[in-house]
Motif scaffolding. Structure first.
Motif, PDB file in Angstrom:
ATOM      1  N   TYR A 200     -27.120  16.786 -27.641  1.00  0.00           N
ATOM      2  CA  TYR A 200     -27.689  17.179 -26.124  1.00  0.00           C
ATOM      3  C   TYR A 200     -26.632  17.480 -25.295  1.00  0.00           C
ATOM      4  CZ  TYR A 200     -31.152  14.186 -28.763  1.00  0.00           C
ATOM      5  OH  TYR A 200     -31.939  13.830 -29.880  1.00  0.00           O
ATOM      6  N   LEU A 201     -25.399  17.302 -25.643  1.00  0.00           N
ATOM      7  CA  LEU A 201     -24.275  17.510 -24.639  1.00  0.00           C
ATOM      8  C   LEU A 201     -24.224  18.715 -23.841  1.00  0.00           C
ATOM      9  CD1 LEU A 201     -21.776  16.344 -23.407  1.00  0.00           C
ATOM     10  CD2 LEU A 201     -20.528  17.009 -25.382  1.00  0.00           C
ATOM     11  N   LYS A 202     -24.416  19.717 -24.544  1.00  0.00           N
ATOM     12  CA  LYS A 202     -24.258  21.181 -23.924  1.00  0.00           C
ATOM     13  C   LYS A 202     -25.505  21.321 -22.921  1.00  0.00           C
ATOM     14  CE  LYS A 202     -23.972  26.329 -24.687  1.00  0.00           C
ATOM     15  NZ  LYS A 202     -24.571  26.616 -23.592  1.00  0.00           N
ATOM     16  N   ARG A 203     -26.723  20.793 -23.318  1.00  0.00           N
ATOM     17  CA  ARG A 203     -27.589  20.993 -22.237  1.00  0.00           C
ATOM     18  C   ARG A 203     -27.338  20.168 -20.893  1.00  0.00           C
ATOM     19  NH1 ARG A 203     -34.286  20.211 -22.825  1.00  0.00           N
ATOM     20  NH2 ARG A 203     -34.688  21.234 -20.757  1.00  0.00           N
ATOM     21  N   ALA A 204     -26.709  18.911 -21.334  1.00  0.00           N
ATOM     22  CA  ALA A 204     -26.576  18.064 -20.100  1.00  0.00           C
ATOM     23  C   ALA A 204     -25.400  18.779 -19.297  1.00  0.00           C
ATOM     24  CB  ALA A 204     -25.911  16.813 -20.654  1.00  0.00           C
ATOM     25  N   LEU A 205     -24.451  19.402 -19.806  1.00  0.00           N
ATOM     26  CA  LEU A 205     -23.533  20.043 -19.033  1.00  0.00           C
ATOM     27  C   LEU A 205     -23.726  21.295 -18.270  1.00  0.00           C
ATOM     28  CD1 LEU A 205     -20.794  20.104 -22.081  1.00  0.00           C
ATOM     29  CD2 LEU A 205     -20.644  18.685 -19.833  1.00  0.00           C
ATOM     30  N   ASP A 206     -24.678  22.120 -19.025  1.00  0.00           N
ATOM     31  CA  ASP A 206     -25.247  23.139 -18.306  1.00  0.00           C
ATOM     32  C   ASP A 206     -25.972  22.842 -17.065  1.00  0.00           C
ATOM     33  OD1 ASP A 206     -24.218  24.886 -20.444  1.00  0.00           O
ATOM     34  OD2 ASP A 206     -26.072  25.197 -21.239  1.00  0.00           O
ATOM     35  N   SER A 207     -26.899  21.824 -17.117  1.00  0.00           N
ATOM     36  CA  SER A 207     -27.706  21.239 -16.070  1.00  0.00           C
ATOM     37  C   SER A 207     -26.872  20.660 -14.923  1.00  0.00           C
ATOM     38  CB  SER A 207     -28.625  20.025 -16.646  1.00  0.00           C
ATOM     39  OG  SER A 207     -27.827  18.910 -16.623  1.00  0.00           O
ATOM     40  N   ILE A 208     -25.650  20.214 -15.161  1.00  0.00           N
ATOM     41  CA  ILE A 208     -24.613  20.081 -13.944  1.00  0.00           C
ATOM     42  C   ILE A 208     -24.008  21.271 -13.466  1.00  0.00           C
ATOM     43  CG2 ILE A 208     -22.697  18.604 -13.384  1.00  0.00           C
ATOM     44  CD1 ILE A 208     -23.619  16.571 -15.647  1.00  0.00           C
ATOM     45  N   LEU A 209     -23.608  22.086 -14.232  1.00  0.00           N
ATOM     46  CA  LEU A 209     -22.666  23.181 -13.925  1.00  0.00           C
ATOM     47  C   LEU A 209     -23.587  24.348 -13.199  1.00  0.00           C
ATOM     48  CD1 LEU A 209     -20.459  23.822 -17.067  1.00  0.00           C
ATOM     49  CD2 LEU A 209     -20.046  22.599 -14.917  1.00  0.00           C
ATOM     50  N   GLN A 210     -25.080  24.031 -13.423  1.00  0.00           N
ATOM     51  CA  GLN A 210     -25.789  25.028 -12.626  1.00  0.00           C
ATOM     52  C   GLN A 210     -26.516  24.538 -11.380  1.00  0.00           C
ATOM     53  OE1 GLN A 210     -28.670  25.960 -15.660  1.00  0.00           O
ATOM     54  NE2 GLN A 210     -27.282  26.805 -17.053  1.00  0.00           N
ATOM     55  N   GLN A 211     -26.018  23.506 -10.780  1.00  0.00           N
ATOM     56  CA  GLN A 211     -26.231  22.881  -9.683  1.00  0.00           C
ATOM     57  C   GLN A 211     -26.378  23.534  -8.229  1.00  0.00           C
ATOM     58  OE1 GLN A 211     -27.430  19.398  -8.976  1.00  0.00           O
ATOM     59  NE2 GLN A 211     -28.013  20.075 -11.051  1.00  0.00           N
ATOM     60  N   THR A 212     -27.180  23.613  -7.421  1.00  0.00           N
ATOM     61  CA  THR A 212     -27.174  24.576  -6.096  1.00  0.00           C
ATOM     62  C   THR A 212     -26.287  24.068  -5.401  1.00  0.00           C
ATOM     63  OG1 THR A 212     -28.909  22.981  -5.439  1.00  0.00           O
ATOM     64  CG2 THR A 212     -29.915  25.037  -6.166  1.00  0.00           C
ATOM     65  N   TYR A 213     -25.632  22.906  -5.375  1.00  0.00           N
ATOM     66  CA  TYR A 213     -24.385  22.362  -4.717  1.00  0.00           C
ATOM     67  C   TYR A 213     -23.162  22.832  -5.520  1.00  0.00           C
ATOM     68  CZ  TYR A 213     -21.316  19.938  -1.509  1.00  0.00           C
ATOM     69  OH  TYR A 213     -20.193  19.821  -0.873  1.00  0.00           O
ATOM     70  N   ALA A 214     -22.486  23.420  -5.238  1.00  0.00           N
ATOM     71  CA  ALA A 214     -21.423  23.843  -6.176  1.00  0.00           C
ATOM     72  C   ALA A 214     -19.981  23.022  -6.123  1.00  0.00           C
ATOM     73  CB  ALA A 214     -21.029  25.251  -6.276  1.00  0.00           C
ATOM     74  N   ARG A 215     -19.867  22.306  -4.892  1.00  0.00           N
ATOM     75  CA  ARG A 215     -18.379  21.790  -4.566  1.00  0.00           C
ATOM     76  C   ARG A 215     -18.562  20.411  -5.388  1.00  0.00           C
ATOM     77  NH1 ARG A 215     -15.020  19.315  -0.565  1.00  0.00           N
ATOM     78  NH2 ARG A 215     -12.951  20.356  -1.062  1.00  0.00           N
TER      79      ARG A 215
END
Length: 296
Positions: free
Chosen positions: A31-46
């Motif tokens: 499940y790790l990659k999906r968890a990472l992707d969901s964070i890295l694709q946040q609308t707030y990027a900072r």
């Protein structure tokens, strides 16, 4: 693009605070990659994402090595120290004005970081910590129900070490909260979040964002046995009573068996769920209230 979405993006552009997201991981390669992707694709990027790999023996580190993003920092522990140790290591190196936590098998909603930051720097800036709701998800992606609502009465129960008002990964915290006297207890392998939130509630203001859910909390069938839940309840009883009692009450056992029945049903194991349903129906009022509160 809708006007509401335009307004949301405009509000996020006005925010400039660095948010530190701490992600402990132990053997969650599935499940790790999906968890990472969901964070890295946040609308707030900072934000900075600090991943603490807590002694994984699977392919987690190989997955992390393939992540190419300057916002990501990976710390690999040689042995498993537990969630509290991983949280504290992340806190010790984070640089953000605000801190968030996440689970390596859960999926973060795309606007979660921005919504929580907007709340704690805007109309709710008097709070030191703000929680939110989450939805449940099975291993194969079925999404259902949601966590309960929060009330001031729950905060009082938290101060009495009787209830946790929301999960730590659903919340945002001001970085200044984390001092040597307010960290996660590394001696605890269970209820470390309960203990931390209790100590935080004694001296700090806690709020809740009722109209927002943070993402999807994964119910893993292989790790959710009735025996494990009973052990967790015993530990919680010890925590609540300062070691004076460890025996679950009848109500605790009904709660454990009903939760187990629901998870089994969601995974299509209807026959296996029947004994747990029969036991939980010893308290029909609890079962009815639980269904209503989670589905509506």
């Amino acid at each position: 693009m809708s006007r509401d979405k335009d307004n949301t993006l405009s509000e996020l552009k006005e925010l400039d605070s660095l948010v530190s997201i701490i992600l402990p991981n132990f053997n969650k390669e599935k499940y790790l990659k999906r968890a990472l992707d969901s964070i890295l694709q946040q609308t707030y990027a900072r934000f900075e994402l600090i991943v603490i790999d807590d002694g994984s023996s699977d392919q987690s580190l190989n997955i992390l090595k393939r992540v190419i993003d300057p916002r990501v920092k990976v710390l690999a522990r040689s042995s498993n120290g537990g969630l509290a140790v991983a949280y504290n290591e992340g806190i010790s190196i984070c640089r953000g004005e605000f801190v968030m936590f996440w689970n390596s098998d859960d999926v973060m909603r795309q606007n979660h970081v921005g919504a929580m930051l907007h709340a704690i720097t805007g109309q709710s800036k008097e709070f030191d910590c703000i929680g939110s709701r989450f939805r449940y998800m099975t291993n194969y992606g079925l999404k259902f129900g949601h966590s309960g609502s929060w009330s001031p009465e729950l905060l009082e129960l938290l101060r009495q070490r009787r209830a946790l008002p929301f999960n730590v990964p659903s919340a945002i915290f001001k970085r200044k909260l984390f001092t040597k006297d307010l960290l996660f207890d590394p001696k605890l392998r269970q209820c470390e979040d309960f203990d931390f939130m209790h100590r935080l509630a004694l001296n700090h203001r806690i709020g809740f964002l009722h109209n927002h859910f943070c993402g999807y909390y994964r119910l893993n069938l292989e790790s959710l046995s009735s025996a494990n839940w009973e052990e967790q309840v015993k530990f919680q009883k010890l925590f609540e009573t300062s070691g004076k009692s460890s025996r679950p009450t009848h109500g605790d056992l009904v709660r454990i068996r009903f939760r187990r029945a629901i998870v089994l049903i969601l995974y299509g194991k209807l026959i296996s769920s029947i004994p747990h349903l029969i036991f939980s129906l010893r308290d029909p009022k609890y079962v009815f209230n639980r269904i209503i509160s989670r589905l509506f």
